[in-house]
Design an enzyme around this catalytic site. Structure first.
Site, PDB file in Angstrom:
ATOM      1  N   CYS A  57       0.832  -1.210   0.000  1.00 14.50           N
ATOM      2  CA  CYS A  57       0.000   0.000   0.000  1.00 14.50           C
ATOM      3  C   CYS A  57       0.869   1.263   0.000  1.00 14.50           C
ATOM      4  O   CYS A  57       2.024   1.240   0.436  1.00 14.50           O
ATOM      5  CB  CYS A  57      -0.875   0.036   1.244  1.00 14.50           C
ATOM      6  SG  CYS A  57      -2.179  -1.200   1.292  1.00 14.50           S
ATOM      7  N   GLU A  59       0.674   3.857   1.921  1.00 14.87           N
ATOM      8  CA  GLU A  59       1.066   4.282   3.271  1.00 14.87           C
ATOM      9  C   GLU A  59       2.296   3.522   3.750  1.00 14.87           C
ATOM     10  O   GLU A  59       3.228   4.098   4.315  1.00 14.87           O
ATOM     11  CB  GLU A  59      -0.076   4.020   4.274  1.00 14.87           C
ATOM     12  CG  GLU A  59      -1.377   4.715   3.946  1.00 14.87           C
ATOM     13  CD  GLU A  59      -2.296   3.873   3.062  1.00 14.87           C
ATOM     14  OE1 GLU A  59      -1.811   3.289   2.072  1.00 14.87           O
ATOM     15  OE2 GLU A  59      -3.490   3.801   3.365  1.00 14.87           O
TER      16      GLU A  59
HETATM   17  N1  THU Z   1      -4.407   0.417  -1.131  1.00 15.84           N
HETATM   18  C1  THU Z   1      -3.519   1.318  -0.613  1.00 15.84           C
HETATM   19  O1  THU Z   1      -2.503   1.651  -1.239  1.00 15.84           O
HETATM   20  N2  THU Z   1      -3.772   1.819   0.634  1.00 15.84           N
HETATM   21  C2  THU Z   1      -4.841   1.463   1.391  1.00 15.84           C
HETATM   22  O2  THU Z   1      -4.837   1.693   2.595  1.00 15.84           O
HETATM   23  C3  THU Z   1      -5.977   0.814   0.733  1.00 15.84           C
HETATM   24  C4  THU Z   1      -5.588  -0.046  -0.429  1.00 15.84           C
HETATM   25  C5  THU Z   1      -4.139  -0.143  -2.469  1.00 15.84           C
HETATM   26  C6  THU Z   1      -3.741  -1.593  -2.467  1.00 15.84           C
HETATM   27  C7  THU Z   1      -4.121  -2.004  -3.861  1.00 15.84           C
HETATM   28  O3  THU Z   1      -3.063  -1.693  -4.746  1.00 15.84           O
HETATM   29  C8  THU Z   1      -5.315  -1.120  -4.213  1.00 15.84           C
HETATM   30  O4  THU Z   1      -5.282  -0.061  -3.285  1.00 15.84           O
HETATM   31  C9  THU Z   1      -6.643  -1.830  -4.140  1.00 15.84           C
HETATM   32  O5  THU Z   1      -6.808  -2.456  -2.938  1.00 15.84           O
END
Ligand code: THU
Length: 140
Positions: A57, A59
């Protein structure tokens, strides 16, 4: 906010960070801007993978970049995201990212800013998003 970094600036940084997101599988693009107590900003984006589970992710990308460069004290993180990078709704951090925040941040004071643009945002503490969180203090 620390060293003149204000919320609008942090939102702009998160939006900039989103441009590098690698999302061939979900097309859900996320950007994050993590502010240290010294006033430095680390950007992160989500990085997906054909095997799905190695996906990182935005973050956590920001946190791991920061920690791997010696930063340990954090004040706030701004997160933006949306399908195809269109920012229509807030993108709250997933549970795994909340737990990573819990490792390095004071849940009462660490701020999580969810935004769609510079004028539309909300601010929550980590404690609000992860009540009764388990952290380093529990192992003391
Ligand atoms: N995702 C993030 O980058 N941060 C989050 O807290 C929520 C989900 C991304 C992971 C994945 O690449 C996409 O969003 C769909 O889940």
């Amino acid at each position: 906010m620390t060293n003149e970094i204000n919320t609008a600036q942090l939102i702009r940084e998160a939006i900039e960070a989103m441009q590098y997101s690698y999302t061939p599988y979900s097309n859900f693009r996320v950007g994050a801007a993590l502010l240290t107590k010294e006033g430095k900003i680390y950007r992160g984006c989500n990085v997906e993978n054909a095997a799905y589970t190695p996906t990182n992710c935005a973050e956590r990308t920001a946190f791991f970049k920061a920690v791997s460069e010696g930063a340990r004290e954090f004040e706030a993180i701004c997160i933006v995201g949306g399908k195809n990078g269109i920012l229509e709704e807030y993108t709250p951090p997933c549970g795994v990212c909340r737990q990573v925040m819990m490792e390095f941040c004071n849940p009462v004071t660490f701020k999580i800013i969810l935004a769609t643009n510079e004028d539309h945002y909300t601010e929550l503490t980590l404690k609000e998003l992860l009540p009764l969180g388990f952290g380093p203090g529990n192992l003391e």
